[in-house]
Design a protein around this motif. Structure first.
Motif, mmCIF file in Angstrom:
data_model
loop_
_atom_site.group_PDB
_atom_site.id
_atom_site.type_symbol
_atom_site.label_atom_id
_atom_site.label_comp_id
_atom_site.label_asym_id
_atom_site.label_seq_id
_atom_site.Cartn_x
_atom_site.Cartn_y
_atom_site.Cartn_z
ATOM 1 N N VAL A 284 -12.396 55.384 50.756
ATOM 2 C CA VAL A 284 -13.216 56.061 51.757
ATOM 3 C C VAL A 284 -13.954 55.017 52.583
ATOM 4 C CG1 VAL A 284 -15.204 56.302 50.214
ATOM 5 C CG2 VAL A 284 -14.888 57.949 52.065
ATOM 6 N N GLY A 285 -14.212 55.351 53.852
ATOM 7 C CA GLY A 285 -14.988 54.464 54.696
ATOM 8 C C GLY A 285 -16.475 54.605 54.428
ATOM 9 N N LEU A 286 -17.208 53.543 54.681
ATOM 10 C CA LEU A 286 -18.663 53.531 54.602
ATOM 11 C C LEU A 286 -19.201 53.133 55.971
ATOM 12 C CD1 LEU A 286 -19.091 51.523 51.262
ATOM 13 C CD2 LEU A 286 -18.971 54.011 51.547
ATOM 14 N N VAL A 287 -20.276 53.781 56.387
ATOM 15 C CA VAL A 287 -20.851 53.455 57.692
ATOM 16 C C VAL A 287 -22.368 53.540 57.612
ATOM 17 C CG1 VAL A 287 -20.625 55.873 58.504
ATOM 18 C CG2 VAL A 287 -20.832 54.002 60.171
ATOM 19 N N GLU A 288 -23.024 52.573 58.247
ATOM 20 C CA GLU A 288 -24.485 52.578 58.352
ATOM 21 C C GLU A 288 -24.854 53.267 59.659
ATOM 22 O OE1 GLU A 288 -26.953 51.755 56.426
ATOM 23 O OE2 GLU A 288 -25.755 50.958 54.770
ATOM 24 N N THR A 289 -25.259 54.514 59.579
ATOM 25 C CA THR A 289 -25.639 55.274 60.756
ATOM 26 C C THR A 289 -27.139 55.150 60.989
ATOM 27 O OG1 THR A 289 -26.265 57.388 59.725
ATOM 28 C CG2 THR A 289 -23.897 56.945 59.998
ATOM 29 N N SER A 290 -27.597 55.669 62.107
ATOM 30 C CA SER A 290 -29.038 55.658 62.367
ATOM 31 C C SER A 290 -29.782 56.623 61.454
ATOM 32 C CB SER A 290 -29.307 56.008 63.830
ATOM 33 O OG SER A 290 -28.749 57.265 64.149
ATOM 34 N N ARG A 291 -29.047 57.478 60.736
ATOM 35 C CA ARG A 291 -29.667 58.390 59.763
ATOM 36 C C ARG A 291 -29.463 57.927 58.331
ATOM 37 N NH1 ARG A 291 -28.506 63.792 59.260
ATOM 38 N NH2 ARG A 291 -30.711 64.244 58.954
ATOM 39 N N GLY A 292 -28.911 56.727 58.163
ATOM 40 C CA GLY A 292 -28.717 56.199 56.822
ATOM 41 C C GLY A 292 -27.255 56.012 56.477
ATOM 42 N N PRO A 293 -26.977 55.481 55.286
ATOM 43 C CA PRO A 293 -25.598 55.203 54.883
ATOM 44 C C PRO A 293 -24.814 56.486 54.630
ATOM 45 C CG PRO A 293 -27.108 54.751 53.073
ATOM 46 C CD PRO A 293 -27.962 55.065 54.267
ATOM 47 N N ALA A 294 -23.539 56.463 55.026
ATOM 48 C CA ALA A 294 -22.701 57.649 54.897
ATOM 49 C C ALA A 294 -21.288 57.258 54.493
ATOM 50 C CB ALA A 294 -22.673 58.428 56.215
ATOM 51 N N LEU A 295 -20.581 58.228 53.885
ATOM 52 C CA LEU A 295 -19.147 58.141 53.625
ATOM 53 C C LEU A 295 -18.428 58.846 54.760
ATOM 54 C CD1 LEU A 295 -20.505 57.808 50.769
ATOM 55 C CD2 LEU A 295 -18.510 58.965 49.815
ATOM 56 N N TRP A 296 -17.204 58.382 55.088
ATOM 57 C CA TRP A 296 -16.482 59.049 56.169
ATOM 58 C C TRP A 296 -14.994 58.769 56.073
ATOM 59 C CZ3 TRP A 296 -13.996 56.851 60.673
ATOM 60 C CH2 TRP A 296 -13.945 55.454 60.664
ATOM 61 N N TYR A 344 -23.658 57.102 65.169
ATOM 62 C CA TYR A 344 -22.861 57.304 63.956
ATOM 63 C C TYR A 344 -21.717 56.298 63.846
ATOM 64 C CZ TYR A 344 -25.715 61.405 63.621
ATOM 65 O OH TYR A 344 -26.805 62.231 63.525
ATOM 66 N N TRP A 345 -21.349 55.619 64.904
ATOM 67 C CA TRP A 345 -20.513 54.426 64.949
ATOM 68 C C TRP A 345 -19.043 54.631 64.618
ATOM 69 C CZ3 TRP A 345 -22.360 50.700 67.667
ATOM 70 C CH2 TRP A 345 -23.744 50.510 67.729
ATOM 71 N N THR A 346 -18.667 55.769 64.075
ATOM 72 C CA THR A 346 -17.283 55.924 63.613
ATOM 73 C C THR A 346 -16.298 55.974 64.779
ATOM 74 O OG1 THR A 346 -17.549 58.335 63.505
ATOM 75 C CG2 THR A 346 -17.976 57.083 61.492
ATOM 76 N N THR A 347 -16.647 56.683 65.857
ATOM 77 C CA THR A 347 -15.707 56.765 66.973
ATOM 78 C C THR A 347 -15.592 55.423 67.690
ATOM 79 O OG1 THR A 347 -17.477 57.642 68.391
ATOM 80 C CG2 THR A 347 -16.001 59.227 67.364
ATOM 81 N N GLN A 348 -16.687 54.673 67.757
ATOM 82 C CA GLN A 348 -16.611 53.351 68.365
ATOM 83 C C GLN A 348 -15.706 52.430 67.547
ATOM 84 O OE1 GLN A 348 -19.357 55.161 67.785
ATOM 85 N NE2 GLN A 348 -21.100 54.520 69.058
ATOM 86 N N TRP A 349 -15.796 52.536 66.238
ATOM 87 C CA TRP A 349 -14.959 51.718 65.363
ATOM 88 C C TRP A 349 -13.489 52.119 65.506
ATOM 89 C CZ3 TRP A 349 -11.788 52.076 61.026
ATOM 90 C CH2 TRP A 349 -11.590 50.875 60.318
ATOM 91 N N LEU A 350 -13.230 53.429 65.547
ATOM 92 C CA LEU A 350 -11.850 53.887 65.704
ATOM 93 C C LEU A 350 -11.277 53.508 67.061
ATOM 94 C CD1 LEU A 350 -11.953 57.434 64.069
ATOM 95 C CD2 LEU A 350 -10.769 55.407 63.225
ATOM 96 N N ALA A 351 -12.104 53.508 68.084
ATOM 97 C CA ALA A 351 -11.636 53.144 69.416
ATOM 98 C C ALA A 351 -11.128 51.712 69.445
ATOM 99 C CB ALA A 351 -12.743 53.326 70.448
ATOM 100 N N ALA A 352 -11.795 50.823 68.715
ATOM 101 C CA ALA A 352 -11.352 49.430 68.651
ATOM 102 C C ALA A 352 -10.089 49.286 67.811
ATOM 103 C CB ALA A 352 -12.458 48.555 68.078
ATOM 104 N N GLU A 353 -9.867 50.233 66.910
ATOM 105 C CA GLU A 353 -8.687 50.190 66.034
ATOM 106 C C GLU A 353 -7.415 50.535 66.786
ATOM 107 O OE1 GLU A 353 -6.545 49.814 62.411
ATOM 108 O OE2 GLU A 353 -8.508 49.097 63.071
#
Length: 354
Positions: A284-296, A344-353
């Motif tokens: 599972v992915g881990l991401v540090e969001t502005s609301r705290g650490p999350a799984l995704w 939440y950073w996930t879409t930015q990370w996926l965009a670079a992928e």
């Protein structure tokens, strides 16, 4: 107490009435005909079912409509593998080919190094798929590594198929039977399967292309741990909540789902601002969001998309399944709609992928 419960109920009703039009507007904007969203926090769960199973018809999505989970399928395999780890049947660092040979890797000497941990953290060096789309000869095609094992992060469906093959050999069962035994059955996921079930036919979603036109209902005949799960948002949300609680796992094993195994140092992908906020645990992915650490994790079968984000500290999660190619374009707005403003950073990370 009764007054407090009444106020909470009214607030929930008002929230539901506010969110549904916004969700429908997002669907229309991105040409997504149908959507399921399940938001859970603690003991409270709300599922939204919006739009159509097939564009141009009157076939409405409801809470029991099954969607393609796409790569959300992989997280279920990871959880099952960790359950076998707890029973001493799997060692995350033993070479997979020591459990069972794989003819597809016979010509690849570096494959002898591949382990379950590398699969779960996407560091095997295997391609996503040896050939895409997967043709009739795919399952017997030769498989070569793109990168040296354990050298960098490179997303691989083939890795999960390799681990699926290993678990099947260890257990003596098909992946469908093993998934039913270890995950779907114990968690009560009655609308979930890696192979097509006739009972799904009356309420299954079509996929849709980028223009919002129907493709087909995927009826997977063989289980593929990389992409063939069909499910509902409510079923998958129960699974995500089980991950957050570490249900069915020893505490030390459950921590493998929340502990970075590596930073997502991606093979051949220039670093992006999101890279500092994303890491990978066992499956599972881990991401540090502005609301705290999350799984995704995300899912992408082309004509169907899926996504979840979950906050372990609050047992709060959101799952959505979309039956259109534009489904992941909803992600940021859906997250902000339910979790509030933030990054939440996930879409930015996926965009670079890409």
């Amino acid at each position: 107490m009764r007054r407090i419960l009444t106020v909470l109920f009214l607030l929930q009703v008002l929230l539901t009435q506010a969110q549904q039009p916004e969700l429908m507007a997002l669907m229309q904007q991105h040409k997504v005909p149908g959507l399921q969203v399940t938001y859970s926090k603690g003991r409270s769960t709300k599922t939204y079912a919006l739009g159509l199973r097939q564009a141009g018809t009157g076939q409405a999505v409801d809470a029991n409509t099954v969607f393609q989970a796409a790569s959300l399928s992989k997280v279920v395999l990871a959880y099952a593998a960790l359950r076998l780890l707890d029973r001493g049947l799997l060692d995350l660092d033993r070479p997979l080919l020591a459990y069972a040979p794989n003819p597809r890797l016979a010509a690849e000497p570096r494959a002898a190094r591949l382990t379950a941990r590398m699969v779960l953290t996407h560091t095997t060096g295997l391609p996503n798929w040896a050939a895409y789309p997967l043709g009739p000869d795919w399952a017997t095609s030769e498989l070569r590594l793109k990168y040296a094992p354990d050298s960098c992060w490179s997303y691989s469906g083939e890795g999960f198929v390799l681990l699926q093959h290993t678990l099947e050999q260890i257990s003596g069962q098909s992946w469908q039977a093993l998934a039913q035994q270890e995950v779907l059955g114990p968690l009560g996921l009655t609308r979930s399967s890696y192979v097509w079930q006739p009972a799904f036919a009356a309420n299954a979603s079509f996929g849709h292309d980028a223009a919002g036109q129907p493709t087909d209902v995927k009826q997977f005949a063989a289980p593929n741990a990389g992409f063939s799960l069909v499910t509902t948002a409510a079923d998958y949300s129960r699974f995500v909540q089980a991950l957050l609680r570490g249900r069915g796992l020893r505490p030390a094993t459950a921590r493998l789902l929340r502990t970075p195994a590596n930073a997502a140092n991606r093979c051949g992908v220039p670093p992006s601002p999101a890279d500092a906020r994303v890491a990978w645990a066992c499956g599972v992915g881990l991401v540090e969001t502005s609301r705290g650490p999350a799984l995704w994790h995300w899912g992408d079968n082309g004509d169907a998309k899926g996504f979840f984000l979950a906050f372990p500290g609050r047992r709060e999660s959101l799952v959505f399944l979309a039956n259109g190619a534009g489904g992941l374009q909803l992600t940021d707005e859906v997250l902000r709609l339910f979790f509030g403003p933030g990054e939440y950073w996930t879409t930015q990370w996926l965009a670079a992928e890409k």
